[in-house]
Design an enzyme around this catalytic site. Structure first.
Site, PDB file in Angstrom:
ATOM      1  N   GLN A  33      -4.777  -1.615   9.816  1.00  0.00           N
ATOM      2  CA  GLN A  33      -4.687  -3.066   9.226  1.00  0.00           C
ATOM      3  C   GLN A  33      -5.165  -4.019  10.098  1.00  0.00           C
ATOM      4  O   GLN A  33      -4.527  -4.159  11.075  1.00  0.00           O
ATOM      5  CB  GLN A  33      -3.130  -3.001   8.720  1.00  0.00           C
ATOM      6  CG  GLN A  33      -2.648  -4.362   7.826  1.00  0.00           C
ATOM      7  CD  GLN A  33      -3.134  -4.458   6.388  1.00  0.00           C
ATOM      8  OE1 GLN A  33      -3.483  -3.026   6.047  1.00  0.00           O
ATOM      9  NE2 GLN A  33      -3.558  -5.455   5.902  1.00  0.00           N
ATOM     10  N   ASP A  40     -11.112   2.116   3.434  1.00  0.00           N
ATOM     11  CA  ASP A  40     -11.421   0.717   3.242  1.00  0.00           C
ATOM     12  C   ASP A  40     -12.772   0.218   2.718  1.00  0.00           C
ATOM     13  O   ASP A  40     -13.063  -0.786   2.418  1.00  0.00           O
ATOM     14  CB  ASP A  40     -10.963  -0.243   4.796  1.00  0.00           C
ATOM     15  CG  ASP A  40      -9.614  -0.656   4.516  1.00  0.00           C
ATOM     16  OD1 ASP A  40      -9.119  -0.962   3.788  1.00  0.00           O
ATOM     17  OD2 ASP A  40      -9.184  -0.773   5.753  1.00  0.00           O
ATOM     18  N   LYS A  95       0.904  -0.960  -0.085  1.00  0.00           N
ATOM     19  CA  LYS A  95      -0.311   0.047   0.035  1.00  0.00           C
ATOM     20  C   LYS A  95       0.890   1.566  -0.023  1.00  0.00           C
ATOM     21  O   LYS A  95       0.529   2.215  -0.672  1.00  0.00           O
ATOM     22  CB  LYS A  95      -1.014   0.103   1.197  1.00  0.00           C
ATOM     23  CG  LYS A  95      -2.025  -0.982   1.028  1.00  0.00           C
ATOM     24  CD  LYS A  95      -3.028  -1.090   2.339  1.00  0.00           C
ATOM     25  CE  LYS A  95      -3.639  -2.479   2.379  1.00  0.00           C
ATOM     26  NZ  LYS A  95      -4.711  -2.818   3.354  1.00  0.00           N
TER      27      LYS A  95
HETATM   28  N1  GUN Z   1      -6.167  -7.258   5.901  1.00  0.00           N
HETATM   29  C1  GUN Z   1      -6.321  -7.986   5.006  1.00  0.00           C
HETATM   30  N2  GUN Z   1      -6.860  -7.196   3.829  1.00  0.00           N
HETATM   31  C2  GUN Z   1      -7.240  -5.873   4.435  1.00  0.00           C
HETATM   32  C3  GUN Z   1      -7.710  -4.818   3.932  1.00  0.00           C
HETATM   33  O1  GUN Z   1      -8.090  -4.771   2.733  1.00  0.00           O
HETATM   34  N3  GUN Z   1      -7.728  -3.643   4.640  1.00  0.00           N
HETATM   35  C4  GUN Z   1      -7.476  -3.619   6.085  1.00  0.00           C
HETATM   36  N4  GUN Z   1      -7.536  -2.688   6.705  1.00  0.00           N
HETATM   37  N5  GUN Z   1      -6.869  -4.783   6.610  1.00  0.00           N
HETATM   38  C5  GUN Z   1      -6.796  -6.007   5.670  1.00  0.00           C
END
Ligand code: GUN
Length: 276
Positions: free
Chosen positions: A102, A125, A58
């Protein structure tokens, strides 16, 4: 020319990679034209290796398009209140465009409390009830299918999996696109699964089991399959929920498929957040 299975796989990997690259170029140009770049706050707790790898991705994507990503790393023993209080502070900070925590977080911290605390207009998200944005994985998939010419109207879509962040929002999005949507799950009987999949034009599989859809399934040769699974195999490599090279029209690869689309959708949500 008849393609052998490995070259088919390579071709599809390139397709998603090329699409994502093009979209990132477009976003980069848009960021460059803004008076200030969007700012993404990434909050991490502990040192889960998979999460660390996702967060690196990211941050890399953000840097590539000129978005500023700032990471706050808490240790495993941080209290829930400390995390929530940072979220509240960043909710009120106009210099922060979007916030993501996350997942997963350690058990003593409630994901529900986190999601209830992130302001809906900063929930890039798309996890929070009433979020202003569409959940990244389903959004990434639908945008890609549309760009690739999938004609949704009247098609039989089968979604395998009913999670809050993939299966359910995926089904809703496909319904909005005028598909006939069936949601199957871990309690669906195998004979029923075979019956529904036989008639499916679009299959989205998010079950979390390697080779859950294998070559014994009878599928339409014109079907498209989107593989959301990321399973670490006994060989140490990542595998999807479907066996590769099924005899259908299109199958997204793992890795190099839905993961890239999810990351792209996050950038798009951030751009939307910045414009609001
Ligand atoms: N953990 C696994 N995929 C994601 C995601 O798309 N967003 C977040 N915040 N945590 C994750």
């Amino acid at each position: 020319m008849k393609l052998n299975p490995s070259s088919v796989r390579l071709k599809l990997t390139m397709e998603i990679k090329e699409y994502v690259l093009q979209e990132k170029e477009r976003i980069k140009a848009e960021v460059a034209s803004m008076s200030e770049a969007p700012v993404l706050s990434i909050i991490t707790v502990g040192h889960n290796p998979a999460s660390e790898s996702y967060v690196r991705g990211k941050k890399k994507d953000s840097a590539e398009v000129g978005i500023t990503a700032i990471q706050t790393q808490f240790e495993e023993d941080v209290t829930e209140e400390e995390v929530l209080s940072l979220i509240r502070k960043q909710n009120a900070d106009p210099s922060i465009t979007g916030i993501l925590v996350q997942l997963p977080v350690p058990k003593h911290i409630s994901e529900k409390h986190i999601n209830e605390t992130i302001a809906p207009e900063k929930d890039v998200d798309g996890f929070v009830l009433g979020s202003k944005y569409i959940c990244c994985t389903p959004k990434g998939i639908v945008d890609y299918l549309a760009a690739d010419g999938f004609d949704f109207t009247g098609k039989n879509a089968v979604v395998l999996g009913r999670s809050d962040i993939v299966g359910k929002p995926m089904a809703r999005l496909l319904l909005n696109k005028n598909c006939n949507v069936t949601v199957l799950h871990s309690k669906t009987k195998e004979e029923d699964r075979r019956m529904y999949l036989k008639n499916a034009d679009l299959i989205v599989v998010a079950i979390g089991k390697e080779a859950f859809i294998d070559h014994t399934y009878e599928l339409k040769p014109t079907a498209w399959l989107v593989d959301v699974g990321i399973n670490k195999g006994e060989d140490g490599h990542l595998h999807g929920d479907a066996e590769p090279n099924l005899p259908i029209a299109k199958q997204t690869p793992v890795p190099g498929g839905v993961g890239l689309l999810t990351r792209l959708a996050l950038l798009k949500n951030l751009m939307e957040a910045k414009k609001q």
